[in-house]
Design a protein around this motif. Structure first.
Motif, PDB file in Angstrom:
ATOM      1  N   MET A 178      43.152  55.868  13.245  1.00  0.00           N
ATOM      2  CA  MET A 178      41.798  55.890  12.707  1.00  0.00           C
ATOM      3  C   MET A 178      41.821  56.316  11.253  1.00  0.00           C
ATOM      4  O   MET A 178      42.750  56.960  10.801  1.00  0.00           O
ATOM      5  CB  MET A 178      40.913  56.849  13.510  1.00  0.00           C
ATOM      6  N   SER A 179      40.802  55.938  10.519  1.00  0.00           N
ATOM      7  CA  SER A 179      40.734  56.309   9.111  1.00  0.00           C
ATOM      8  C   SER A 179      40.281  57.739   8.977  1.00  0.00           C
ATOM      9  O   SER A 179      39.664  58.312   9.871  1.00  0.00           O
ATOM     10  CB  SER A 179      39.752  55.388   8.368  1.00  0.00           C
ATOM     11  N   THR A 225      44.944  55.340   2.360  1.00  0.00           N
ATOM     12  CA  THR A 225      44.388  55.315   3.712  1.00  0.00           C
ATOM     13  C   THR A 225      45.219  56.212   4.613  1.00  0.00           C
ATOM     14  O   THR A 225      46.453  56.138   4.604  1.00  0.00           O
ATOM     15  CB  THR A 225      44.384  53.883   4.273  1.00  0.00           C
ATOM     16  N   TRP A 244      47.444  64.019  10.623  1.00  0.00           N
ATOM     17  CA  TRP A 244      47.116  63.032   9.592  1.00  0.00           C
ATOM     18  C   TRP A 244      48.367  62.622   8.821  1.00  0.00           C
ATOM     19  O   TRP A 244      49.182  63.454   8.432  1.00  0.00           O
ATOM     20  CB  TRP A 244      46.087  63.609   8.609  1.00  0.00           C
ATOM     21  N   VAL A 272      45.740  57.871   8.668  1.00  0.00           N
ATOM     22  CA  VAL A 272      45.478  57.703  10.098  1.00  0.00           C
ATOM     23  C   VAL A 272      46.044  58.917  10.826  1.00  0.00           C
ATOM     24  O   VAL A 272      46.841  59.683  10.267  1.00  0.00           O
ATOM     25  CB  VAL A 272      46.124  56.410  10.649  1.00  0.00           C
TER      26      VAL A 272
END
Length: 581
Positions: free
Chosen positions: A1-2, A159, A168, A161
């Protein structure tokens, strides 16, 4: 996920300790520090979490890996710290902040981005959920060691994830690693790689920043891989294509270079030139006096002539009593009398390789050919005093072409006054303020401003470029510009080649207060060096080869420097300049 959206941000390098503070922490034996270090680099900030010295002037920098539970901004900050340490650990720690696919594909040295030390990078969460890095860059270093000293605004989005462990990590990032510019001299050292001009009778130095860890190998690999992009149209090599480095060993100041090559395919002249290139390149490395070059088990040419042995410009040329003279002593030689020039008001003489002399007379350039008895006008740019003011002193290159500029436009003519149309796209909307031609005549240095507002120095730039010629030596175009940093200080106008890789200018004293500053910039450096000159110095005569120079001042005096002290050597010779040979 971002990464989730947020507004958190920080100024990264502003919070990192200075070099002095880092040294103090190390000396105090603080947490994570080394109890004792033998030496530290003399320049640059240390802003990593830990540092040790490997010896030989190489500082090993380290940084911690990602911390469990760290937020996206903290992950990116840690990644940037690890990028600086990457110059020591091959970016192994930096890759720990990336997902596996990004770690495998990321190319940190293509290019290495050098952040400004005066304007810290800012890291903040972006509206799209990513993390942005923004700030100023001082320049960039490509994978071959070529530095572009061109300040740029930098802004990139990363970006992030979460991994299967809920941590992260960076999933998408641009090529290249960002480090603080001050670490350049910590991990790298600048060396000149020696290529040849088209005629193979003069060297063309190509400055590169090479890793201190394997300097000898890096210098040779740079030579074997060919010249930098901005020099590729003028710089050549005598080393055959496909030649590879097998090994280099240095013992008792003797470097033995072993190449993977078939010596039987090299002619004797090519061998001598190739060995001269390798020898000149290797002797740039501290601690090497002698170079032995082997192709397999066969030694290549043992006796070679240094590449620049023939490039001796001799005595300075100037004006005295209306005559063109050579030398500054009372026994100086008279090259041209005023009667030959047809005027007592000639200025800025230029001596060509054929013995021909050019001078400026009002808005015209006059030339007397070798053995000639009367000057002929080969260029006129008008008939008013304003036109005369805008005509730059001529430079005669080794191919018998004469370079000048008028009203901001570059002009090139031959000995008869026939113009060469020299294309230079990067000068199309610029005004040439001053320029000089390098010793081998394959490079030009230009100070230029916005043509729409030439009195405004704020948009001024200094660039070097290759001079590209046809088969007969006629200049046809200038190559891509190569920015040179540090030479656009207040009031600076003069520009000269100080050596094969350095340019020099003068920043005059302001309003008659203080002294003039002599400013020297190396190609491919982020800053220039300054030293005081004579109080009213306003002109430079440099021989383009070995840092020999004279300065002139507003009182008509000619100055020379010896042992750090300036002294007047002539009050009767003006408009001094060294010929290109």
């Amino acid at each position: 996920m971002s990464a989730p959206r947020g507004t958190g941000g920080s100024s990264l390098f502003a919070r990192l300790p200075s070099r002095r503070a880092a040294i103090a922490m190390l000396a105090a034996g603080g947490a994570g520090s080394l109890a004792a270090c033998s030496s530290f680099p003399t320049e640059g900030d240390v802003f990593q979490s830990d540092a040790v010295n490997e010896g030989g002037g190489v500082l090993i920098q380290t940084a911690p890996g990602p911390v469990d539970g760290a937020a996206p901004v903290a992950i990116v900050e840690g990644f940037l710290r690890a990028c600086t340490a990457g110059l020591s650990d091959g970016f192994a720690t930096a890759r720990e902040f990336l997902v596996d696919s990004a770690a495998d594909s990321w190319q940190p040295m293509s290019p290495l981005l050098l952040a400004s030390g005066s304007e810290p990078l800012t890291v903040r969460r972006a509206d799209d959920g990513g993390v942005t890095i923004s700030g100023k860059l001082e320049g960039s270093l490509d994978s071959t060691g070529v530095l572009s000293a061109q300040g740029l605004d930098y802004s990139e989005s990363l970006t992030l994830v979460t991994t299967a462990r809920g941590q992260w990590r960076i999933a998408s990032l641009p090529p290249g690693a960002v480090v603080q510019g001050s670490v350049l001299r910590t991990a790298f050292t600048q060396q000149s790689i020696r290529f040849l001009n088209a005629a193979h009778d003069r060297p063309i130095p190509d400055p590169r920043w090479l890793s201190r860890k394997r300097l000898e190998e890096a210098a040779l690999e740079a030579l074997l891989s060919g010249p930098a992009a901005w020099l590729k149209d003028v710089a050549t090599t005598a080393i055959p294509n496909g030649t590879r480095l097998q090994e280099v060993k240095v013992v008792d100041r003797v470097a033995t270079v072993r190449l993977r090559a078939d010596a039987s395919s090299w002619g004797s002249e090519a061998q001598a030139l190739a060995v001269a290139q390798i020898t000149a390149t290797m002797k740039e490395v501290s601690g090497i006096d002698t170079v032995i070059v082997m192709a397999g088990d066969q030694r290549l040419a043992a006796q070679v002539t240094p590449l620049d042995a023939a490039a001796e410009p001799g005595a300075v040329v100037g004006m005295s009593g209306g005559a063109v003279v050579r030398g500054t002593s009372t026994t100086r030689a008279v090259l041209m009398q005023p009667s030959t020039l047809g005027t007592m008001g000639a200025r800025h003489p230029s001596l060509g390789v054929d013995g021909g002399v050019c001078v400026v007379s009002g808005p015209s350039i006059l030339r007397v050919g070798p053995g000639g008895t009367q000057a002929a006008s080969i260029l006129s740019v008008g008939d008013s005093p304003e036109d005369a003011v805008g005509l730059l002193p001529p430079r005669q290159d080794r191919h018998h072409w004469i370079w000048t500029a008028s009203q901001g436009g570059l002009i090139v003519v031959d000995a008869r006054g026939v113009r060469a149309e020299v294309a230079a796209a990067w000068l199309s909307d610029r005004c040439v303020i001053s320029m000089d031609i390098s010793a081998e005549s394959d490079r030009i240095a230009v100070r230029h401003r916005d043509a729409a507002d030439p009195s405004n120095q704020s948009g001024e730039r200094v660039d070097a470029a290759a001079i590209i010629r046809d088969g007969e030596g006629r200049p046809t175009r200038l190559g891509d510009r190569y920015p040179v940093a540090g030479l656009t200080g207040q009031g600076a106008r003069e520009l000269a080649w100080y050596s094969g890789t350095e340019l020099i200018t003068i920043e005059p004293s302001q309003d008659g207060q203080g002294t003039a500053s002599l400013v020297i910039a190396s190609l491919g450096c982020l800053e220039a060096s300054r030293s005081p000159g004579p109080p009213t110095a306003n002109g430079i005569a440099a021989n383009r080869l070995n840092q020999t120079m004279l300065l002139s001042d507003s009182d008509g005096q000619l100055w020379s420097r010896a042992s750090g002290t300036w002294r007047v050597i002539s009050t009767t010779v003006t408009d001094a300049g060294y010929p290109i040979v």
